[in-house]
Design a protein around this motif. Structure first.
Motif, PDB file in Angstrom:
ATOM      1  N   HIS A  39      33.053  57.566 -10.873  1.00 38.27           N
ATOM      2  CA  HIS A  39      33.030  59.022 -10.735  1.00 38.27           C
ATOM      3  C   HIS A  39      31.647  59.534 -11.302  1.00 38.27           C
ATOM      4  CE1 HIS A  39      33.628  63.245 -11.213  1.00 38.27           C
ATOM      5  NE2 HIS A  39      33.909  62.765 -12.541  1.00 38.27           N
ATOM      6  N   SER A  42      29.055  58.137  -8.376  1.00 35.58           N
ATOM      7  CA  SER A  42      29.086  59.579  -6.743  1.00 35.58           C
ATOM      8  C   SER A  42      28.740  60.228  -7.850  1.00 35.58           C
ATOM      9  CB  SER A  42      30.185  59.111  -7.063  1.00 35.58           C
ATOM     10  OG  SER A  42      31.656  60.113  -7.513  1.00 35.58           O
ATOM     11  N   GLN A  43      29.590  61.286  -8.875  1.00 36.27           N
ATOM     12  CA  GLN A  43      28.478  62.539  -9.090  1.00 36.27           C
ATOM     13  C   GLN A  43      27.300  62.399  -9.081  1.00 36.27           C
ATOM     14  OE1 GLN A  43      31.114  64.544  -8.756  1.00 36.27           O
ATOM     15  NE2 GLN A  43      30.243  65.901 -10.824  1.00 36.27           N
ATOM     16  N   SER A  46      25.810  62.052  -5.956  1.00 39.24           N
ATOM     17  CA  SER A  46      25.320  63.358  -5.211  1.00 39.24           C
ATOM     18  C   SER A  46      24.637  64.826  -5.410  1.00 39.24           C
ATOM     19  CB  SER A  46      26.969  64.260  -5.131  1.00 39.24           C
ATOM     20  OG  SER A  46      27.259  64.745  -6.732  1.00 39.24           O
ATOM     21  N   LEU A  74      30.976  55.731  -1.159  1.00 37.73           N
ATOM     22  CA  LEU A  74      29.609  56.442  -1.182  1.00 37.73           C
ATOM     23  C   LEU A  74      30.350  58.102  -0.158  1.00 37.73           C
ATOM     24  CD1 LEU A  74      26.464  55.765  -2.497  1.00 37.73           C
ATOM     25  CD2 LEU A  74      27.998  57.482  -3.564  1.00 37.73           C
ATOM     26  N   ASN A  76      33.332  57.969   0.744  1.00 37.90           N
ATOM     27  CA  ASN A  76      34.682  58.365   1.146  1.00 37.90           C
ATOM     28  C   ASN A  76      34.100  60.382   0.067  1.00 37.90           C
ATOM     29  OD1 ASN A  76      36.494  56.396   1.937  1.00 37.90           O
ATOM     30  ND2 ASN A  76      36.138  55.636  -0.597  1.00 37.90           N
ATOM     31  N   LYS A  77      33.626  59.459  -0.358  1.00 35.36           N
ATOM     32  CA  LYS A  77      33.170  61.418  -0.668  1.00 35.36           C
ATOM     33  C   LYS A  77      31.756  62.234   0.084  1.00 35.36           C
ATOM     34  CE  LYS A  77      34.106  59.834  -4.939  1.00 35.36           C
ATOM     35  NZ  LYS A  77      35.021  61.131  -6.045  1.00 35.36           N
ATOM     36  N   ARG A  78      32.494  61.710   1.242  1.00 39.35           N
ATOM     37  CA  ARG A  78      31.701  62.731   2.365  1.00 39.35           C
ATOM     38  C   ARG A  78      29.811  62.444   2.244  1.00 39.35           C
ATOM     39  NH1 ARG A  78      35.840  67.807   2.821  1.00 39.35           N
ATOM     40  NH2 ARG A  78      37.857  66.261   3.597  1.00 39.35           N
TER      41      ARG A  78
END
Length: 377
Positions: A39, A42-43, A46, A74, A76-78
């Motif tokens: 988490h 990925s945050q 982004s 990444l 999957n996090k678009r």
């Protein structure tokens, strides 16, 4: 709270300061460390991809997962990894950590694996994890390849310090992390640790190197005495779905901030919700006993009316309790200090009188005053 951690990593380091460092630690009782690590990764990426972070790139040192896992994470996090490969590099310490596979390939005993172009362009295989100096140089080299030289910064994520400690001493690993954190081009660094597979001193060393520590702990369950097999199974299932995230921040002014959140693992991913202290008490922080630990309103009134031993009962007169500043005799005839024009003295006898009022309750009572005059003894 998890968002506060991500923002601290996003904001990075000030000039002349070490980069923010985060230790994420878990145990078998609450095995959500990698979920929290993913988490945070990925945050932070982004923020980097959107240009909202001090860091302009991210170097992932992968020990416990393959590079394809992080690229898929990444996606999957678009986040389009193909178009953003200039912002992320993965140092692959997972595929061939000791160089054995490459030796078998060179000898012809093993076929060389084929890599996708998206993986090969963002990945560098590292084959000597026993040498921390070489690992440090490879991390800095990958980061500079992303952002260039100068004062442009990048972030570092290490998915398993445990694997590093399998091949190197605690002092070597601590030296590597300290050198990375103090490098001029590092914006932030974070790593994952399974604390229950190490001695307490190892965990203490890694926490000492960190400006933030996020600990995952199991939620308390009601204490029902002995549990059967079915209830023990429910306990395991409970700990695999929910947990408690306890974070400690060390702020720039030296103050330490402690925060608490509940972690829930769901099909959609990991969720963080405010921790309910009342719910924790109801769920078993207070053990179940044969009597009530809470007082009703009537019990509170009855308790207030209880006559304590040796307490003055008044004897028909108002109860006067020594307040620690002046005697009871003076308090009856006292005048406001502002109206006292001068201290009365016996000039004829040549004897003066000192009138002294204590400034606060912090001063000790005089020897001739009775601090226990509220007791009927």
């Amino acid at each position: 709270m998890a968002e506060s951690i991500c923002r601290a990593l996003r904001d990075g380091a000030l000039e002349g300061e070490h980069a923010p460092a985060l230790t994420i630690k878990d145990s078998i009782a609450s095995p959500f460390g990698f979920d929290v690590f993913s988490h945070v990764l990925s945050q932070l990426y982004s923020f980097i991809f959107a240009g909202k972070s001090q860091s302009q790139g991210l170097v992932v040192v992968s020990f416990s997962r393959s590079p394809s896992f992080y690229l898929e994470l990444l996606k999957n996090k678009r986040i389009d990894v193909v178009s953003s490969d200039k912002r992320i590099q993965i140092l692959d310490c997972y595929s061939d950590p000791l160089g054995w596979k490459s030796r078998l390939i060179e000898s012809g005993n093993l076929a060389a694996p084929s890599l996708e172009s998206s993986i090969s362009s963002t990945t560098k295989v590292f084959k000597d994890v026993k040498h921390m100096d070489k690992l440090y140089n490879s991390i800095i080299e990958l980061g500079r390849g992303l952002v260039g030289g100068g004062k442009t910064r990048f972030s570092v994520a290490i998915d398993s310090v445990d694997e590093m400690l399998r091949h190197a001493s605690v002092s070597s690993v601590a030296g590597l992390l300290s050198n990375i954190r103090s490098h001029d081009q590092i914006s932030s660094i974070f790593w994952l640790l399974h604390s229950d597979v190490h001695e307490a001193r190892v965990t203490a060393v890694l926490e000492y190197l960190s400006s933030m520590v996020a600990s995952l702990e199991p939620l308390p369950l009601p204490a029902n005495g002995q549990r059967g097999d079915l209830e023990n199974f429910s306990l395991i299932e409970h700990n695999l779905k929910k947990g408690k995230l306890h974070a400690r921040f060390k702020r720039r002014n030296g103050r330490v901030c402690v925060m608490l959140e509940e972690v829930r693992i769901e099909q959609s991913g990991i969720n963080f919700i405010p921790f309910s202290y009342e719910g924790a008490i109801n769920k078993g922080l207070v053990p179940k006993v044969q009597f009530s630990l809470q007082l009703s309103e009537k019990e509170r009134i009855d308790r207030a009316n209880v006559v304590l031993p040796f307490e003055h009962q008044g004897n028909g007169k108002p109860i006067q309790i020594y307040d620690g500043r002046r005697s009871l005799a003076d308090s009856r005839n006292e005048r406001p200090v502002a109206t006292m024009e001068k201290v009365q003295t016996n000039e004829d006898s040549g004897i003066g009188e000192i009138i002294y009022f204590r400034d606060s309750d912090d001063e000790m009572p005089d020897s001739d005053e009775d601090p226990d005059d509220d007791l009927d003894i």
